[in-house]
Design a protein around this motif. Structure first.
Motif, PDB file in Angstrom:
ATOM      1  N   ALA A  57       0.840  -1.201   0.000  1.00 23.71           N
ATOM      2  CA  ALA A  57       0.000   0.000   0.000  1.00 23.71           C
ATOM      3  C   ALA A  57       0.872   1.247   0.000  1.00 23.71           C
ATOM      4  N   LEU A  58       1.996   1.226   0.739  1.00 17.39           N
ATOM      5  CA  LEU A  58       2.906   2.363   0.766  1.00 17.39           C
ATOM      6  C   LEU A  58       3.546   2.580  -0.601  1.00 17.39           C
ATOM      7  N   ALA A  59       3.939   1.490  -1.254  1.00 16.00           N
ATOM      8  CA  ALA A  59       4.525   1.590  -2.591  1.00 16.00           C
ATOM      9  C   ALA A  59       3.517   2.184  -3.569  1.00 16.00           C
ATOM     10  N   GLN A  60       2.265   1.768  -3.477  1.00 15.11           N
ATOM     11  CA  GLN A  60       1.225   2.315  -4.356  1.00 15.11           C
ATOM     12  C   GLN A  60       1.001   3.806  -4.077  1.00 15.11           C
ATOM     13  N   GLU A  61       1.037   4.180  -2.810  1.00 13.44           N
ATOM     14  CA  GLU A  61       0.856   5.583  -2.451  1.00 13.44           C
ATOM     15  C   GLU A  61       2.007   6.438  -2.989  1.00 13.44           C
ATOM     16  N   PHE A  62       3.235   5.942  -2.867  1.00 10.47           N
ATOM     17  CA  PHE A  62       4.381   6.645  -3.446  1.00 10.47           C
ATOM     18  C   PHE A  62       4.229   6.790  -4.956  1.00 10.47           C
ATOM     19  N   SER A  63       3.792   5.723  -5.610  1.00  8.10           N
ATOM     20  CA  SER A  63       3.594   5.765  -7.058  1.00  8.10           C
ATOM     21  C   SER A  63       2.535   6.789  -7.437  1.00  8.10           C
ATOM     22  N   ASP A  64       1.457   6.850  -6.668  1.00  4.10           N
ATOM     23  CA  ASP A  64       0.400   7.833  -6.933  1.00  4.10           C
ATOM     24  C   ASP A  64       0.923   9.264  -6.774  1.00  4.10           C
ATOM     25  N   ILE A  65       1.730   9.491  -5.749  1.00  4.31           N
ATOM     26  CA  ILE A  65       2.295  10.827  -5.523  1.00  4.31           C
ATOM     27  C   ILE A  65       3.206  11.213  -6.679  1.00  4.31           C
ATOM     28  N   LEU A  66       4.076  10.299  -7.099  1.00  6.42           N
ATOM     29  CA  LEU A  66       4.966  10.594  -8.218  1.00  6.42           C
ATOM     30  C   LEU A  66       4.194  10.798  -9.513  1.00  6.42           C
ATOM     31  N   GLY A  67       3.100  10.067  -9.684  1.00  9.69           N
ATOM     32  CA  GLY A  67       2.253  10.267 -10.858  1.00  9.69           C
ATOM     33  C   GLY A  67       1.636  11.648 -10.869  1.00  9.69           C
ATOM     34  N   PHE A  68       1.211  12.120  -9.711  1.00 14.82           N
ATOM     35  CA  PHE A  68       0.639  13.457  -9.616  1.00 14.82           C
ATOM     36  C   PHE A  68       1.702  14.511  -9.925  1.00 14.82           C
ATOM     37  N   ILE A  69       2.928  14.305  -9.456  1.00 12.57           N
ATOM     38  CA  ILE A  69       4.014  15.241  -9.736  1.00 12.57           C
ATOM     39  C   ILE A  69       4.306  15.271 -11.232  1.00 12.57           C
ATOM     40  N   GLU A  70       4.321  14.109 -11.875  1.00 11.59           N
ATOM     41  CA  GLU A  70       4.524  14.066 -13.320  1.00 11.59           C
ATOM     42  C   GLU A  70       3.410  14.815 -14.045  1.00 11.59           C
ATOM     43  N   GLN A  71       2.188  14.685 -13.557  1.00  9.01           N
ATOM     44  CA  GLN A  71       1.056  15.385 -14.147  1.00  9.01           C
ATOM     45  C   GLN A  71       1.234  16.903 -13.996  1.00  9.01           C
ATOM     46  N   LEU A  72       1.712  17.360 -12.839  1.00  8.01           N
ATOM     47  CA  LEU A  72       1.956  18.786 -12.635  1.00  8.01           C
ATOM     48  C   LEU A  72       3.064  19.303 -13.547  1.00  8.01           C
ATOM     49  N   ASN A  73       4.065  18.464 -13.829  1.00  2.00           N
ATOM     50  CA  ASN A  73       5.162  18.880 -14.696  1.00  2.00           C
ATOM     51  C   ASN A  73       4.707  19.112 -16.127  1.00  2.00           C
ATOM     52  N   GLU A  74       3.558  18.577 -16.518  1.00  7.41           N
ATOM     53  CA  GLU A  74       3.052  18.753 -17.879  1.00  7.41           C
ATOM     54  C   GLU A  74       2.380  20.107 -18.086  1.00  7.41           C
ATOM     55  N   VAL A  75       2.094  20.826 -17.013  1.00  8.52           N
ATOM     56  CA  VAL A  75       1.409  22.108 -17.112  1.00  8.52           C
ATOM     57  C   VAL A  75       2.370  23.153 -17.666  1.00  8.52           C
ATOM     58  N   ASP A  76       1.901  23.920 -18.664  1.00  9.05           N
ATOM     59  CA  ASP A  76       2.706  24.978 -19.266  1.00  9.05           C
ATOM     60  C   ASP A  76       2.590  26.231 -18.404  1.00  9.05           C
ATOM     61  N   VAL A  77       3.694  26.647 -17.789  1.00 13.82           N
ATOM     62  CA  VAL A  77       3.688  27.816 -16.912  1.00 13.82           C
ATOM     63  C   VAL A  77       4.558  28.937 -17.465  1.00 13.82           C
ATOM     64  N   ASP A  78       4.881  28.882 -18.750  1.00  7.92           N
ATOM     65  CA  ASP A  78       5.680  29.943 -19.357  1.00  7.92           C
ATOM     66  C   ASP A  78       4.911  31.259 -19.306  1.00  7.92           C
ATOM     67  N   GLY A  79       5.566  32.299 -18.856  1.00 12.66           N
ATOM     68  CA  GLY A  79       4.952  33.609 -18.787  1.00 12.66           C
ATOM     69  C   GLY A  79       4.078  33.833 -17.573  1.00 12.66           C
ATOM     70  N   VAL A  80       4.008  32.865 -16.663  1.00 11.61           N
ATOM     71  CA  VAL A  80       3.206  33.012 -15.454  1.00 11.61           C
ATOM     72  C   VAL A  80       4.130  33.446 -14.318  1.00 11.61           C
ATOM     73  N   ASP A  81       3.835  34.581 -13.723  1.00 12.42           N
ATOM     74  CA  ASP A  81       4.652  35.080 -12.616  1.00 12.42           C
ATOM     75  C   ASP A  81       4.370  34.290 -11.353  1.00 12.42           C
ATOM     76  N   PRO A  82       5.394  34.028 -10.527  1.00 11.05           N
ATOM     77  CA  PRO A  82       5.167  33.348  -9.247  1.00 11.05           C
ATOM     78  C   PRO A  82       4.244  34.182  -8.361  1.00 11.05           C
TER      79      PRO A  82
END
Length: 95
Positions: A26-51
Motif C-alpha cells: 500500500a505504501l509503494a502504491q501511495e508513493f507511485s500515486d504521488i509521483l504520478g501526480f508530480i509528473e502530471q503537474l510537470n506537464e502544465v505549461d507555466v511559461d509567462g506566469v509570474d510566481p
C-alpha cells in the motif's frame, strides 16, 4: 513512474518510519500515486506566469521594526545561576 516494494521499504528505512511488511504494498502504491501526480503537474505549461504568494494580489502587512519589550535586564538575570556585569556567565568549556 512505479515504485516497487523494495524501494518503498528503503524509503521508509531512510525516513526512520517503521512499516510492517504487510503495509509495504500500500505504501509503494501511495508513493507511485504521488509521483504520478508530480509528473502530471510537470506537464502544465507555466511559461509567462509570474510566481504568486496568494491567489489575490495583496501585500502582506508589515510591522514597524522597533524594540517593543526591553529594559528587563534585572528580571531576566534574576533567573540566571550566575550573572556578571549584566550578562549571563557560563563556565569555560574550551581551553
Amino acid at each position: 513512474m512505479s515504485i516497487d516494494i523494495e524501494t518503498a521499504a528503503r524509503v521508509a528505512k531512510l525516513a526512520r518510519i517503521r512499516v510492517e511488511e504487510g503495509d509495504l504494498p500500500a505504501l509503494a502504491q501511495e508513493f507511485s500515486d504521488i509521483l504520478g501526480f508530480i509528473e502530471q503537474l510537470n506537464e502544465v505549461d507555466v511559461d509567462g506566469v509570474d510566481p504568486m504568494v496568494s491567489v489575490t494580489p495583496m501585500r502582506l502587512p508589515r510591522r514597524a521594526d522597533v524594540v517593543t519589550d526591553g529594559g528587563m535586564q534585572d528580571k531576566i538575570l534574576a533567573n540566571a545561576p550566575d550573572a556578571r556585569e549584566g550578562f549571563f556567565a557560563v563556565p569555560k568549556v574550551v581551553e
